[in-house]
Design an enzyme around this catalytic site. Structure first.
Site, PDB file in Angstrom:
ATOM      1  N   GLN A 222       0.813  -1.204   0.000  1.00 46.52           N
ATOM      2  CA  GLN A 222       0.000   0.000   0.000  1.00 46.52           C
ATOM      3  C   GLN A 222       0.854   1.265   0.000  1.00 46.52           C
ATOM      4  OE1 GLN A 222      -3.089  -1.470   3.211  1.00 46.52           O
ATOM      5  NE2 GLN A 222      -4.026   0.083   1.919  1.00 46.52           N
ATOM      6  N   HIS A 223       0.183   2.373  -0.332  1.00 44.11           N
ATOM      7  CA  HIS A 223       0.674   3.749  -0.151  1.00 44.11           C
ATOM      8  C   HIS A 223       1.718   4.217  -1.152  1.00 44.11           C
ATOM      9  CE1 HIS A 223      -1.370   3.188   3.621  1.00 44.11           C
ATOM     10  NE2 HIS A 223      -0.407   2.473   4.164  1.00 44.11           N
TER      11      HIS A 223
ATOM     12  N   ASP B 275      -2.438  -4.837   0.285  1.00 44.32           N
ATOM     13  CA  ASP B 275      -1.959  -6.128   0.777  1.00 44.32           C
ATOM     14  C   ASP B 275      -2.688  -6.605   2.026  1.00 44.32           C
ATOM     15  OD1 ASP B 275      -0.751  -4.127   2.301  1.00 44.32           O
ATOM     16  OD2 ASP B 275       1.288  -4.832   1.969  1.00 44.32           O
TER      17      ASP B 275
END
Length: 481
Positions: A71-72, A239
């Protein structure tokens, strides 16, 4: 036999599982490595995806596929679909000051109400602000912002830089899902809409963002040279949300994952809003919500101390069990690479309580495991403090298979601990989504249990850790069910 594929494009590797739709049985799998670092050229992830698919025997016979990913991470694209600079990963903490600036400009409480989160260095919005402040030339070129799984899904469907992809740089074809969008800090899980004012506040100008698809909505089909165009592509997921799908996590289950990072999350039917920023009010990949805390330091705490003691993880565990709960008063505060929860990006690890009796190899080994688990237990308290039920802890990740980690977890966490069999649960969750998209129904595949350590709660472990915690505990002990 109908087959689906799930992909986990994680920080370290790309894993592919191919499963049979009716039973969830594993047919074959593959993997490829990712380069290390906190910024990476996304082309490396694409090359690893292609290699992992090949290692899994290809997907010509696969009916549907979905990608879950770390992520991110910020992938900045220009108008021609080119990646402007290496992607900034979730664990790149240079954006900590940018996160503080955004929270101050909007107000932490207002930010939490608008996105379910308060910015920290990991989130995409903070990385966009860092780009604006430190690389203004690159920031000015940004035409679209994608996350790792968004970009890989886009490439798999045949889109990409002008001249190097069959369908070209159609930025409007970018798609994502609720779970990954909720990690950007410019998407609202309460309304299901982007808050584009927050994106512009971070970047300095508007940009295209991926369209958010529902859990069973098709993103398109595979194109190009990876497989024939008959393979359906799902929206993908972040995830942790992928892991929740793969585990079949339900209300009352709290998942504690010990990987490169540590996470504590639960699936709930209502959104959460923590104005302190401790608990991120993410969405999940099923249409529900995924309150989550993350730590930067998890299994690598054990790596560091095992290396210091010149043992492997099994040897570290054996040493740890020679010491009593509490490690004779030795406490490791495990912030080796800064920390995200609590938000201390510049912190370092510290060893407390050193006495002649406590400064032994077994005590240090035990302090490493206890310190890692106490950070996660503080996170569990924070999640429970949002009203989330915790009837059992599902302990996953590579370190969860260590017998000492299992036993000490049962002494550290109050709810019973259950350890599923080792598996690629993020990739499995992506495969669940692929089957869901293909058939219209979410499959319920069985999950085998490896261990259920006997409950043996030892309050001394948490009590002495709290004595040295920077700023005290993350939250008071939970009273939620």
């Amino acid at each position: 036999m109908t087959l689906v594929a799930g992909v986990d494009s994680s920080t370290q590797n790309c894993k592919v599982v191919i499963r049979e739709v009716a039973t969830g049985g594993l047919v074959r799998s593959g993997r490829a490595g990712h380069p290390p670092g906190t910024e990476v050229d996304p082309a490396c992830w694409w090359e690893a995806l292609v290699a992992a698919i090949a290692d899994a025997g290809g997907i010509d016979d696969v009916a549907a596929l979905a990608i879950a990913g770390q992520q991110h991470g910020l992938i900045a694209l220009d108008g021609a679909g080119h990646v402007i600079r290496p992607a900034l990963l979730w664990n790149d903490t240079r954006s900590a000051a940018a996160a503080r600036d955004l929270a101050a400009e909007v107000g932490a409480a207002a930010y939490a109400r608008r996105t379910g989160t308060v910015p920290v260095a990991s989130f995409t919005a903070a990385k966009l602000r860092w780009l604006r402040d430190h690389e203004p030339g690159n920031a000015a070129r940004v035409a679209a912002v994608a996350l790792p799984h968004d970009w890989l899904t886009w490439r798999l469907r045949g889109y990409g830089p002008a001249g190097s992809a069959p369908l070209g740089p159609d930025l409007d074809a970018l798609v994502t899902d609720r779970s990954d969008a909720s990690g950007t800090a410019y998407w609202n899980p309460f309304t299901g809409d982007y808050d584009l004012d927050l994106l512009e506040l971070a970047l300095g100008h508007p940009a295209i963002v991926p369209r958010v698809l529902g859990p069973a909505e098709r993103a398109g089909t595979v194109a190009g040279t990876v497989a024939g165009a008959s393979t359906v592509v799902g929206p993908g997921a972040g995830d942790n949300a992928g892991g929740a799908l793969g585990l079949g996590a339900a209300s009352g289950d709290v998942v504690v994952s010990i990987g490169t990072s540590g996470t504590v999350f639960a699936v709930t039917d209502r959104p959460t809003c923590d104005e302190s920023g401790t608990v991120a009010g993410f969405a999940d990949a099923s249409g529900l919500f995924l309150p989550l805390i993350a730590t930067l330091n998890a299994a690598r705490v054990l790596d560091a101390v095992a290396g210091l003691l010149d043992v492997d993880h099994d040897g570290l565990g054996r040493l740890a069990l020679e010491a009593p709960p509490g490690a004779h008063g030795l406490v490791l505060q495990p912030y080796f690479e800064g920390e995200r929860t609590p938000n201390l990006p510049d912190a370092t690890a510290t060893l407390f309580g050193m006495t002649l009796a406590a400064t032994t190899r077994p005590a240090l080994a035990r302090a490493a495991i206890e310190g890692m688990l106490c950070g996660l237990a503080d996170g569990l308290d924070a999640v429970r403090g949002q009203g989330v039920a915790s009837e059992r802890v599902l302990l996953i990740g590579g370190a969860a298979q260590n017998a000492a980690v299992q036993r000490i977890a049962a002494q550290t966490f109050e709810p019973p601990v259950v350890v599923p069999e080792p598996g690629e649960y993020v990739a499995d969750g992506a495969a669940v989504q692929a089957a869901w998209v293909l058939t219209g129904s979410r499959p319920r595949w069985p999950v085998s249990i490896a261990a259920e350590p006997a409950p043996d709660h030892q309050p001394v472990i948490r009590r002495q850790y709290a004595r040295y915690a920077i700023g005290g505990r993350l939250s008071p002990p939970a009273t939620a069910p």
